[in-house]
Enzyme design. Sequence first.
Site, PDB file in Angstrom:
ATOM      1  CD  GLN A  35      -1.147   0.080   3.774  1.00  0.00           C
ATOM      2  OE1 GLN A  35      -2.364   0.104   3.632  1.00  0.00           O
ATOM      3  NE2 GLN A  35      -0.574   0.116   4.975  1.00  0.00           N
ATOM      4  CG  HIS A  63      -3.030  -4.420   2.979  1.00  0.00           C
ATOM      5  ND1 HIS A  63      -4.099  -3.765   2.439  1.00  0.00           N
ATOM      6  CD2 HIS A  63      -3.555  -5.157   3.991  1.00  0.00           C
ATOM      7  CE1 HIS A  63      -5.216  -4.075   3.111  1.00  0.00           C
ATOM      8  NE2 HIS A  63      -4.910  -4.915   4.047  1.00  0.00           N
ATOM      9  CG  PHE A 113      -1.857  -3.990   9.765  1.00  0.00           C
ATOM     10  CD1 PHE A 113      -2.934  -4.494   9.061  1.00  0.00           C
ATOM     11  CD2 PHE A 113      -0.860  -3.305   9.046  1.00  0.00           C
ATOM     12  CE1 PHE A 113      -3.031  -4.330   7.670  1.00  0.00           C
ATOM     13  CE2 PHE A 113      -0.954  -3.136   7.675  1.00  0.00           C
ATOM     14  CZ  PHE A 113      -2.026  -3.656   6.983  1.00  0.00           C
ATOM     15  CG  HIS A 116      -6.991  -7.997  10.189  1.00  0.00           C
ATOM     16  ND1 HIS A 116      -8.349  -8.147  10.404  1.00  0.00           N
ATOM     17  CD2 HIS A 116      -6.850  -7.874   8.837  1.00  0.00           C
ATOM     18  CE1 HIS A 116      -8.982  -8.099   9.243  1.00  0.00           C
ATOM     19  NE2 HIS A 116      -8.100  -7.929   8.278  1.00  0.00           N
ATOM     20  CD  GLU A 117      -3.574  -8.191   6.437  1.00  0.00           C
ATOM     21  OE1 GLU A 117      -3.455  -8.943   5.460  1.00  0.00           O
ATOM     22  OE2 GLU A 117      -4.515  -7.380   6.537  1.00  0.00           O
ATOM     23  CG  HIS A 121      -5.382 -12.564   4.334  1.00  0.00           C
ATOM     24  ND1 HIS A 121      -6.267 -12.771   3.295  1.00  0.00           N
ATOM     25  CD2 HIS A 121      -5.632 -11.304   4.784  1.00  0.00           C
ATOM     26  CE1 HIS A 121      -7.019 -11.688   3.121  1.00  0.00           C
ATOM     27  NE2 HIS A 121      -6.651 -10.780   4.014  1.00  0.00           N
TER      28      HIS A 121
HETATM   29  P1  5GP Z   1     -11.595  -4.259   0.031  1.00  0.00           P
HETATM   30  O1  5GP Z   1     -13.042  -4.571   0.090  1.00  0.00           O
HETATM   31  O2  5GP Z   1     -11.185  -3.064   0.825  1.00  0.00           O
HETATM   32  O3  5GP Z   1     -10.981  -4.329  -1.325  1.00  0.00           O
HETATM   33  O4  5GP Z   1     -10.883  -5.466   0.795  1.00  0.00           O
HETATM   34  C1  5GP Z   1     -11.086  -5.709   2.150  1.00  0.00           C
HETATM   35  C2  5GP Z   1     -10.293  -6.908   2.574  1.00  0.00           C
HETATM   36  O5  5GP Z   1     -10.750  -8.092   1.930  1.00  0.00           O
HETATM   37  C3  5GP Z   1      -8.807  -6.871   2.185  1.00  0.00           C
HETATM   38  O6  5GP Z   1      -8.059  -6.144   3.078  1.00  0.00           O
HETATM   39  C4  5GP Z   1      -8.465  -8.318   2.203  1.00  0.00           C
HETATM   40  O7  5GP Z   1      -8.315  -8.786   3.520  1.00  0.00           O
HETATM   41  C5  5GP Z   1      -9.678  -8.930   1.602  1.00  0.00           C
HETATM   42  N1  5GP Z   1      -9.567  -9.020   0.126  1.00  0.00           N
HETATM   43  C6  5GP Z   1     -10.048  -8.127  -0.788  1.00  0.00           C
HETATM   44  N2  5GP Z   1      -9.795  -8.553  -2.035  1.00  0.00           N
HETATM   45  C7  5GP Z   1      -9.143  -9.731  -1.910  1.00  0.00           C
HETATM   46  C8  5GP Z   1      -8.626 -10.665  -2.853  1.00  0.00           C
HETATM   47  O8  5GP Z   1      -8.722 -10.510  -4.069  1.00  0.00           O
HETATM   48  N3  5GP Z   1      -8.011 -11.749  -2.350  1.00  0.00           N
HETATM   49  C9  5GP Z   1      -7.896 -11.975  -1.015  1.00  0.00           C
HETATM   50  N4  5GP Z   1      -7.269 -13.085  -0.628  1.00  0.00           N
HETATM   51  N5  5GP Z   1      -8.376 -11.126  -0.110  1.00  0.00           N
HETATM   52  C10 5GP Z   1      -8.987 -10.022  -0.544  1.00  0.00           C
HETATM   53  P1  5GP Z   2      -7.991  -6.412   5.310  1.00  0.00           P
HETATM   54  O1  5GP Z   2      -8.419  -5.221   4.613  1.00  0.00           O
HETATM   55  O2  5GP Z   2      -6.704  -7.107   5.019  1.00  0.00           O
HETATM   56  O3  5GP Z   2      -9.090  -7.303   5.800  1.00  0.00           O
HETATM   57  O4  5GP Z   2      -7.551  -5.751   6.683  1.00  0.00           O
HETATM   58  C1  5GP Z   2      -7.449  -4.455   6.920  1.00  0.00           C
HETATM   59  C2  5GP Z   2      -7.649  -4.377   8.411  1.00  0.00           C
HETATM   60  O5  5GP Z   2      -6.419  -4.045   9.013  1.00  0.00           O
HETATM   61  C3  5GP Z   2      -8.657  -3.320   8.774  1.00  0.00           C
HETATM   62  O6  5GP Z   2      -9.356  -3.751   9.905  1.00  0.00           O
HETATM   63  C4  5GP Z   2      -7.794  -2.141   9.087  1.00  0.00           C
HETATM   64  O7  5GP Z   2      -8.362  -1.307  10.054  1.00  0.00           O
HETATM   65  C5  5GP Z   2      -6.535  -2.817   9.662  1.00  0.00           C
HETATM   66  N1  5GP Z   2      -5.338  -2.029   9.381  1.00  0.00           N
HETATM   67  C6  5GP Z   2      -4.460  -1.642  10.323  1.00  0.00           C
HETATM   68  N2  5GP Z   2      -3.479  -0.915   9.777  1.00  0.00           N
HETATM   69  C7  5GP Z   2      -3.722  -0.870   8.452  1.00  0.00           C
HETATM   70  C8  5GP Z   2      -3.056  -0.263   7.359  1.00  0.00           C
HETATM   71  O8  5GP Z   2      -2.005   0.379   7.474  1.00  0.00           O
HETATM   72  N3  5GP Z   2      -3.620  -0.409   6.135  1.00  0.00           N
HETATM   73  C9  5GP Z   2      -4.753  -1.135   5.946  1.00  0.00           C
HETATM   74  N4  5GP Z   2      -5.227  -1.243   4.705  1.00  0.00           N
HETATM   75  N5  5GP Z   2      -5.430  -1.698   6.954  1.00  0.00           N
HETATM   76  C10 5GP Z   2      -4.916  -1.578   8.189  1.00  0.00           C
END
Ligand code: 5GP
Ligand code: 5GP
Length: 228
Positions: A35, A63, A113, A116-117, A121
């Site tokens: 990111q 990310h 963070f 969560h990851e 994942h």
């Molecule tokens: P957003 O809706 O903001 O694009 O994605 C929210 C979260 O859904 C991401 O931070 C990630 O955890 C998951 N996500 C979104 N798109 C993908 C994808 O194409 N593949 C995977 N594995 N996770 C995704």
């Molecule tokens: P994903 O979008 O992978 O599901 O996860 C994003 C989660 O991690 C959200 O709950 C968001 O608040 C938290 N988060 C913490 N720090 C960061 C950051 O630097 N960037 C993003 N995209 N999400 C973060």
Amino acid sequence: MKPNSCSIFIKLLVLQYLSVLCVSQDFDFFYFVQQWPGAYCDTKQHSCCYPKTGKPAADFGIHGLWPNYRDGGYPSNCDPNSRFDRSEISDLIGTLEKEWPTLSCPSNDGTKFWTHEWVKHGTCSESELDQREYFQAALKLKQKANLLQALTNAGIKPNDEFYELQDIRDAIKEAVGFTPGIECNTDSSRNSQLYQIYLCVDTSGSDFIKCPLLPSSRCGSSIQFPKF
Ligand code: 5GP
Ligand code: 5GP
């Protein structure tokens, strides 16, 4: 074979099949997602907070490393028994703070963070990488793909100027060898801006591959590269 030993034999076969299913890798590839902090901080949707360790460098940050299926779906939260364990990766924390900084509010040290990851994942690639290997793999991939350098070499800089989406793609393809996915978000003046860059990685987490599927980009043909 007597009926009794026959049924035991069949049960053993089924058990063996199930164990193969369990240890075999259950995803097709990873997205390695970086990111741009300027674009995370520069939206209307949310504000950002610098981590407790201070303002991150003006560089792409990790990310996540996300297991994915070839059809675009993905597994998530695969192992309720596996928690993020900071002590397993204590020697990586300093590097994670630099390369995988958190920007969410309230300001914190990154553990939220990374937890969560890992939980969402990382637990879905446990057949390939344990927790330590998972974080180490992401850090190595970041070293291999120096996106800011790739863009700067092509004259594309984080200076609030607009650049052609295709030029950004080409610069990264030139450096990494494969076409990346580019995701945009919008700033408070509704400009389309460079937010995240997706690269595809093989299931061992070590090599970039051609993306089986690129994520949808939500970008204009010309996008802003915001300052940070
Ligand atoms: P957003 O809706 O903001 O694009 O994605 C929210 C979260 O859904 C991401 O931070 C990630 O955890 C998951 N996500 C979104 N798109 C993908 C994808 O194409 N593949 C995977 N594995 N996770 C995704
Ligand atoms: P994903 O979008 O992978 O599901 O996860 C994003 C989660 O991690 C959200 O709950 C968001 O608040 C938290 N988060 C913490 N720090 C960061 C950051 O630097 N960037 C993003 N995209 N999400 C973060």
